[in-house]
Structure formats: C-alpha cells, structure tokens
Design a protein around this motif. Structure first.
Motif, PDB file in Angstrom:
ATOM      1  N   ASP A  60       0.840  -1.191   0.000  1.00  0.00           N
ATOM      2  CA  ASP A  60       0.000   0.000   0.000  1.00  0.00           C
ATOM      3  C   ASP A  60       0.878   1.244   0.000  1.00  0.00           C
ATOM      4  O   ASP A  60       1.494   1.586   1.008  1.00  0.00           O
ATOM      5  N   PRO A  61       0.963   1.937  -1.141  1.00  0.00           N
ATOM      6  CA  PRO A  61       1.867   3.086  -1.233  1.00  0.00           C
ATOM      7  C   PRO A  61       1.552   4.201  -0.259  1.00  0.00           C
ATOM      8  O   PRO A  61       2.400   5.024   0.049  1.00  0.00           O
ATOM      9  N   TRP A  62       0.296   4.253   0.236  1.00  0.00           N
ATOM     10  CA  TRP A  62      -0.044   5.319   1.183  1.00  0.00           C
ATOM     11  C   TRP A  62       0.645   5.104   2.523  1.00  0.00           C
ATOM     12  O   TRP A  62       0.961   6.052   3.230  1.00  0.00           O
ATOM     13  N   PHE A  63       0.870   3.832   2.887  1.00  0.00           N
ATOM     14  CA  PHE A  63       1.438   3.556   4.208  1.00  0.00           C
ATOM     15  C   PHE A  63       2.816   2.915   4.155  1.00  0.00           C
ATOM     16  O   PHE A  63       3.518   2.870   5.153  1.00  0.00           O
ATOM     17  N   THR A 133       5.108   8.372   0.225  1.00  0.00           N
ATOM     18  CA  THR A 133       5.807   9.335   1.084  1.00  0.00           C
ATOM     19  C   THR A 133       7.204   9.598   0.530  1.00  0.00           C
ATOM     20  O   THR A 133       7.638  10.746   0.398  1.00  0.00           O
ATOM     21  N   MET A 134       7.876   8.507   0.177  1.00  0.00           N
ATOM     22  CA  MET A 134       9.250   8.655  -0.327  1.00  0.00           C
ATOM     23  C   MET A 134       9.241   9.350  -1.695  1.00  0.00           C
ATOM     24  O   MET A 134      10.097  10.196  -1.988  1.00  0.00           O
ATOM     25  N   TYR A 135       8.252   9.009  -2.513  1.00  0.00           N
ATOM     26  CA  TYR A 135       8.138   9.642  -3.832  1.00  0.00           C
ATOM     27  C   TYR A 135       8.058  11.163  -3.682  1.00  0.00           C
ATOM     28  O   TYR A 135       8.785  11.910  -4.341  1.00  0.00           O
ATOM     29  N   TYR A 136       7.180  11.620  -2.775  1.00  0.00           N
ATOM     30  CA  TYR A 136       7.023  13.071  -2.642  1.00  0.00           C
ATOM     31  C   TYR A 136       8.219  13.707  -1.942  1.00  0.00           C
ATOM     32  O   TYR A 136       8.539  14.868  -2.182  1.00  0.00           O
ATOM     33  N   ALA A 230       1.663  22.483  -2.845  1.00  0.00           N
ATOM     34  CA  ALA A 230       0.607  22.992  -1.962  1.00  0.00           C
ATOM     35  C   ALA A 230       0.468  22.155  -0.701  1.00  0.00           C
ATOM     36  O   ALA A 230      -0.263  22.534   0.213  1.00  0.00           O
ATOM     37  N   GLY A 231       1.162  21.012  -0.670  1.00  0.00           N
ATOM     38  CA  GLY A 231       1.053  20.174   0.521  1.00  0.00           C
ATOM     39  C   GLY A 231      -0.345  19.635   0.731  1.00  0.00           C
ATOM     40  O   GLY A 231      -0.818  19.509   1.857  1.00  0.00           O
ATOM     41  N   ILE A 232      -1.029  19.335  -0.374  1.00  0.00           N
ATOM     42  CA  ILE A 232      -2.299  18.605  -0.228  1.00  0.00           C
ATOM     43  C   ILE A 232      -1.912  17.150   0.058  1.00  0.00           C
ATOM     44  O   ILE A 232      -1.035  16.596  -0.619  1.00  0.00           O
ATOM     45  N   ASN A 233      -2.551  16.556   1.055  1.00  0.00           N
ATOM     46  CA  ASN A 233      -2.231  15.175   1.410  1.00  0.00           C
ATOM     47  C   ASN A 233      -2.481  14.258   0.208  1.00  0.00           C
ATOM     48  O   ASN A 233      -3.565  14.298  -0.382  1.00  0.00           O
ATOM     49  N   PRO A 234      -1.477  13.439  -0.183  1.00  0.00           N
ATOM     50  CA  PRO A 234      -1.672  12.603  -1.381  1.00  0.00           C
ATOM     51  C   PRO A 234      -2.850  11.642  -1.277  1.00  0.00           C
ATOM     52  O   PRO A 234      -3.342  11.149  -2.288  1.00  0.00           O
ATOM     53  N   GLN A 235      -3.305  11.380  -0.050  1.00  0.00           N
ATOM     54  CA  GLN A 235      -4.474  10.510   0.089  1.00  0.00           C
ATOM     55  C   GLN A 235      -5.767  11.263  -0.220  1.00  0.00           C
ATOM     56  O   GLN A 235      -6.842  10.688  -0.245  1.00  0.00           O
ATOM     57  N   ARG A 236      -5.634  12.576  -0.424  1.00  0.00           N
ATOM     58  CA  ARG A 236      -6.840  13.392  -0.654  1.00  0.00           C
ATOM     59  C   ARG A 236      -6.869  14.012  -2.043  1.00  0.00           C
ATOM     60  O   ARG A 236      -7.510  15.037  -2.261  1.00  0.00           O
ATOM     61  N   VAL A 237      -6.077  13.463  -2.961  1.00  0.00           N
ATOM     62  CA  VAL A 237      -6.145  13.976  -4.334  1.00  0.00           C
ATOM     63  C   VAL A 237      -6.707  12.886  -5.239  1.00  0.00           C
ATOM     64  O   VAL A 237      -6.505  11.698  -4.982  1.00  0.00           O
ATOM     65  N   TYR A 623       7.326  10.085   7.360  1.00  0.00           N
ATOM     66  CA  TYR A 623       6.634   8.847   7.705  1.00  0.00           C
ATOM     67  C   TYR A 623       5.906   9.029   9.030  1.00  0.00           C
ATOM     68  O   TYR A 623       6.525   9.416  10.022  1.00  0.00           O
ATOM     69  N   PRO A 624       4.621   8.723   9.068  1.00  0.00           N
ATOM     70  CA  PRO A 624       3.956   8.752  10.375  1.00  0.00           C
ATOM     71  C   PRO A 624       4.254   7.446  11.102  1.00  0.00           C
ATOM     72  O   PRO A 624       4.643   6.458  10.489  1.00  0.00           O
TER      73      PRO A 624
END
Ligand SMILES: NC(=O)C1=CN([C@@H]2O[C@H](COP(=O)(O)OP(=O)(O)OC[C@H]3O[C@@H](n4cnc5c(N)ncnc54)[C@H](O)[C@@H]3O)[C@@H](O)[C@H]2O)C=CC1
Ligand SMILES: CC(=O)C(=O)O
Ligand SMILES: [Mg+2]
Length: 631
Positions: A60-63, A133-136, A230-237, A623-624
C-alpha cells in the motif's frame, strides 16, 4: 491508484465491523501503548491508525515505508521477516534511490534526451506506486530537476505513450459508457476525503492535441504539484479522466488504445456526461475543489460559465494561465523601470486565441481597465492595446466567422488600415507595424516566432521588449531563449511555458529564462479555496492570487529580468498564494470554513494567523508512526 490488494484493503477500512467489547478494549489499549511509544520515538507526529498488516501494508503506497519500518513497527505490524533486516532512515533510502537514478544519467551517452526523461519518469512512477511518502520526499527535495519529468515537458511524452506505459491504475475514469452509474461508482474510490480533483477530457493535452484517455497523465502530473507545492495530502487527491471518446484517428485505430474507440460525444450528450460527473463528485465530497484541465477551448469556456457559480471549480488553462500572464506582464513593466500603473500603456501582440490566449486577454484587459478607472471608456481604451493573431492571421471586425470569445479583441477595420494592417495580416506584419512591448504566444505552434518575427521585435518601442513563448511542451515553444536573446538583444525579457536553462550570454551576463507556467498559481488557488470552504472560486480570489505572484518578485530581481520565481521556491510561493486566496475569500464573506475552523473563527484571523493556518495544513512527506487497529 495502487495495486489491487491495497485498494481492497482500503475499501475494507470503510466498512466498520463492531468488535467484541473485550477485543476492542484490548486493541484500544495496544494502540494507545503503541501510540505512546510512537510519540517518544518519532518527531512528535501523531500516529496513524491502519487497519491492515503484513504484506497488505507493504503493497500500500499510502502507508508503505519499505526498509524504513523500525523493528518495533515491524513487530507491531507483522512485518518481521518480510523485509531485509537493515533498518534504513528515510535519508538513506533516498540516497540509494538517487544513486540508481543518477546512474541512468551517467549511462546516457548523448546527455539528456527524451527517452532518458521517459526512463526517469518510469523510475519515479514505480516509486510513486510503491511508496508515496518517499516519492514526494524525492520530488520536493529535487523539484527543479524532477518537475520537468512529472510535469511539462515529459508528462506530454508520457501522455502520448500512455498505452504502452500503463502499469497500475491511478485515479478514476468516468466514461460515456458509465452514464447513469456515476453517482454510485464514485464510491469505488477508497478515500473518504478528497480535497482536490483535477479532471480532463483529454481533448487538448498541452499543445499536443486530442490524446483521448491518455490525457489522464496530465491530471496526475498536476496533482503531483498539488502535493509537492501545496502540501495537499496525497491521500486526498484524485486524478480524473472523463472519456467521451476521441477524435484522434490514430488512437481510434490503435489496437492498444485504452479508451473508448468512438468519436467524441458532442452537444447535449457531452454536457450530460460532465453534469453527471460533477453531481456525483460533489455529492460524495461536498468540500472538494475541481480543477478543469486541458479541455478544448470550445468546451473550456462553456463549462466554466456553466459551473463557476454553482460549484467550487476553476479552469486552470483559462484562469490560472491568465493570472500567471498578468503577473509576468506587470513584471515586464517593472523591468523597464516603470511603475505597474503604466501597464495600460503597453502594446501587446498575442498569438493564439484559444482557451489560454483568450483567458489572458480578458484578464489583462480587465486589469488595465481597473487601473484606468473601470469605466466604459477605460474598457474601450484597454481593448485597443491588444492585437490578436490566430491561425487565420490578425483578427479584425472584418472576419465573417469570428469566435464570440475573440470578438471583443477584434481590431476595428479603419484603425487597422490606418496602421497598415488588414484582416488576416501575418504575425510578422503585425509585429512590424505595431512595434509591441510584448509578444505573447499561446498558439501551440513551435517556432512560430521565426527569425523574421523576432527581427521585427527589434523595432519594439520598449526599452525591454518581452517575449513570452508560453506554449507547451518544449517543442511547441514559439521560440527558444537562444533565438530571442541572439536576435532581439540582451535586454529582452524572456519567459516560456516549459523550462529552459538560463543562457550564458558570453560577456559575463546571463540571459534569464523565466518559466511562465500556471504551476505558480493553480496549487495556491486550490489550497486557498480548500481551506476557505468557499462554495465558488470568485474573480476576486483569482485576482488576489495573480497580485500575490506579481508582488513576489523584488525590484532588483525584476530589473535583472527575473519576472517569475524559481521553481525551487514553489512551495513558498504556493503558501503565499493560498494565503492571499483564503484572505480574499474571508473578506468577500465567501469562506465557510474547513474542518475544525468555521467561518466565524476564520474571520477573526489576522494576516499572520491566516498564513500560519495555511502552513499548518500543508502536508509534509514524513513517515507517520503506524499503529494497527482492528476494525
Ligand atoms: N504556459 C502555460 O501556463 C500554459 C500554456 N498553455 C499552452 O498554450 C497552448 C494553447 O493552448 P489553448 O489556448 O488551450 O489551445 P487552443 O487550441 O484552444 O488555441 C490555440 C490557438 O492558437 C491559434 N493558432 C494556431 N496556429 C497559429 C498560428 N500559426 N499563428 C497564430 N495563432 C495560431 C489557434 O487559432 C487558436 O486560437 C498550448 O500549447 C498549451 O500547452 C496553455 C495553458 C497554460
Ligand atoms: C501548463 C498547462 O496547463 C498547459 O500547457 O496546458
Ligand atoms: Mg493545461
């Protein structure tokens, strides 16, 4: 979007299953204990609860953190043994990734070339697919180097080759075949919150024409900048492609084409599809902002008029480009050592009367008229500062089939004749006769500013003539900086839509190549609008964004020919633009609030507090600490 197992995993997150009280209590206690450990072991970030473990997390790329999962996290999330034992810091991970990427450059014998750029895109895209996370983190730290890969110009090449490059899906596809289904299919997207959607119908991708479904690449590229700048969370785009067919005959016959192989829908049928899409996404995510991108002019204006007063949306090509051009034009005035208020005296020749060209013309005329007192006479006087040349030459009132959007800028026949011009006069004739201060290209025709045209610009009455070759990608630029500086002279102000390196003029002087691209505005317009909770994107909010960009450059920079910021400062300029947009929304009484901050609280904020609020809502790629929580 990520791999199927990751998607399913997230879908499961949405379905809540009641746990037995004892299991729930045990899970809560374990999570709380883990959270306490997280607080003491990480940089103070709040832990993130995840509802999956083991391979599901790694896929899961988000986590996913790859080798950066700490040993305690590996235990907690059943990862022990699934990763090589060496725990790496995110810095070490990036060093390893960059070494691999750099090797590619060293091995490319002919220096940077398109295939090389495409290879870099593939490597970055694979990283995007496995660890966001690493990508961004890589993208933000190396934005100057990699924006041209994930955005213009390489994104154009990616779109052109999307059939072969496609591996994992990313974003959503709504097609003409989905009519009647959109309201339910929008719930197939795994994220409960979406802040930004960039949608295209693929009909005019950069200056590359109709690329059909392959245009999804531009939505993805623009949203990469939303996250990075803009620092929009990638999980929200959410990148979106609305596939209503294509009129590109090559794609219609291509056996590996991924989209609907039918001609584009038109008229009411087309509008019905877009209407259904808008209703669906705003029903599921009432707070989302929708950016329309790369729609052919014919629909760009109509859809903007249709939705702008009822939905939180804007058209980047029409409105974003306009603001960036205004900022650049004001910079060109200042570069002559003149005050901005002299803008209405500028003579401007615009090549291209499509969505971008007309957007710029309308905004420039409005700005001039405002400076002249906003009367009818002011508008008329402002209109007379523009000469517009399209594929058929100079536009005058003599033209039979004049486009309604271009009509206000058609030159009066008598006036044109007095200047030695006529309907359909060529660009070089117009430049020779008008001797403009600015020559601005949004034509999508590479090399349109030929040697003859640039030689004619030597006759400009300005002390610092400006050339804006704004078409994308690079091969569509109306001229190169080498051509502009060598033919017009060292004092020229140069800007292009896609990036060029600054020029060494050979005498210790630098020919500065500005990037005049809407990327300096759209991320801030989107972020400011999201945070305001305004139901619309008003003219005032767009104007505030443009003025903020115009004011960003110092006097010294502008006098040195630097009229746009460096892309390295895109996160900072985006924060400023978002602050200006939010402030304007509050002042116009449009702001309805965002998450914990309601309209009343927003109203009480000072300028500094607004900036702080923006800053605090910008996601950073750290990383959270992950804590497992059973559903
Ligand atoms: N730098 C930036 O931020 C942006 C750049 N663009 C670029 O602008 C270009 C145009 O975009 P749109 O306006 O949406 O396209 P469009 O297709 O709507 O308009 C193109 C216009 O150029 C005119 N044209 C064609 N051949 C010409 C010629 N030989 N001489 C003069 N005019 C000619 C056409 O008649 C038409 O009016 C694209 O390359 C796009 O990538 C668009 C938006 C933002
Ligand atoms: C930059 C952009 O939006 C375009 O070229 O269409
Ligand atoms: Mg565009």
């Amino acid at each position: 979007m990520p791999n199927p197992s990751g998607q399913i995993g997230r879908l499961l997150l949405l379905r809540r299953r009641p746990a037995t009280p004892s299991a729930a209590a045990a899970a809560a206690a374990a999570a709380a204990a883990a959270a306490r450990r997280c607080f003491t072991t990480t940089e103070g970030h709040r832990p993130t609860m995840v509802h999956k473990r083991s391979l599901d997390i790694l896929h899961d790329p988000w986590f996913n953190k790859g080798t950066a999962f700490s040993m305690t996290e590996r235990d907690r999330l059943d990862l022990r043994g699934l990763l090589p034992p060496n725990v790496m810091s995110s810095e070490q991970q990036i060093d390893r990734f960059m070494a691999d990427l750099k090797r590619l450059e060293e091995q490319a014998r002919d220096g940077p070339s398109d295939p090389n750029a495409l290879a870099k895109w593939r490597i970055l895209n694979r990283l995007h697919d496995r660890n966001e996370t690493m990508y961004y983190k890589v993208l933000i730290a190396n934005i100057k180097e990699y924006a041209p890969i994930v955005y213009t110009p390489t994104v154009g090449l990616v779109c052109q080759n999307y059939g072969g490059l496609f591996r994992r899906p990313r974003g959503m596809y709504f097609s003409a075949a989905d009519r009647g289904e959109m309201m339910s299919m929008v719930y197939n997207w795994p994220a409960e919150q979406v802040d930004m959607i960039v949608v295209t119908d693929g009909s005019r991708i950069l200056g590359l024409g109709d690329l059909g479904v392959q245009g999804i690449g531009i939505s993805i590229g623009k949203l990469d900048l939303y996250v990075a700048a803009a620092g929009i969370n990638p999980q929200r785009v959410l990148p979106v492609m609305i596939d209503v067919g294509t009129n590109n005959e090559k794609l219609l016959e291509d056996p590996i084409y991924l989209g609907l192989q039918q001609h584009r829908l038109d008229g009411d049928e087309y509008i019905a599809v877009i209407d259904e899409f808008m209703e669906a996404v705003f029903t599921r995510w009432p707070n989302v902002v929708v950016q329309f991108e790369d729609f052919q002019s014919k629909w760009a204006f109509k859809l903007l008029q249709r939705y702008r007063n009822s939905y939180r949306m804007f058209n980047d090509d029409v409105q974003g480009t306009a603001g960036v051009a205004i900022a650049g034009l004001l910079g060109a005035v200042r570069a002559q050592g003149k005050p901005m208020i002299d803008f209405p005296k500028m003579k401007i020749v615009v090549a291209g009367a499509g969505s971008a060209g007309i957007g710029v013309l309308n905004a420039a005329r409005k700005t001039m008229a405002r400076m002249l007192g906003n009367t009818e006479t002011a508008f008329a006087s402002a209109s007379s500062q523009f000469w517009v040349v399209d594929a058929k030459g100079l536009i005058t009132e003599d033209r039979d089939d004049i486009d309604p959007e271009a009509r206000p800028f058609a030159r009066k026949v008598k006036e044109a004749n007095r200047q030695g011009l006529r309907e359909g006069a060529s660009l070089v004739e117009v430049v020779r006769e008008v001797k403009p201060d600015v020559l601005l290209g949004l034509s999508a025709v590479g090399g349109l500013f030929s040697k003859e045209v640039l030689e004619a610009m030597r006759g400009s009455t300005s002390t610092r003539p400006a050339v804006f070759a704004m078409s994308n990608p690079t091969k569509n630029a109306e001229c190169t900086p080498e051509e502009a500086f060598s033919i017009i002279g060292e004092n020229v102000i140069f800007a292009s839509g896609s990036p060029f390196e600054d020029l060494d003029l050979g005498n210790g002087n630098i020919g500065h190549c500005n990037q005049g691209n809407n990327m300096y505005l759209f991320p801030g317009i989107g972020l400011g609008t999201v945070l305001s909770g305004s139901r619309i994107v008003s003219d005032g909010m767009l104007q505030a964004a443009a003025e903020c960009l115009a004011a960003y450059m110092t006097e010294e920079e502008v006098l040195g020919g630097v009229i746009y910021p460096s892309i390295s400062s895109i996160r900072d300029i985006t924060k400023e633009v978002a602050t200006a947009v939010l402030k304007e929304a509050i002042e116009e009484d449009l702001a309805e609030g965002y998450r914990g901050m309601d309209a009343r609280e927003l109203k009480k904020l000072s300028q500094e507090e607004i900036a702080e609020f923006v800053q605090n809502n910008m996601w950073s790629p750290d990383y959270p600490c992950l804590v497992f929580k059973d559903n």
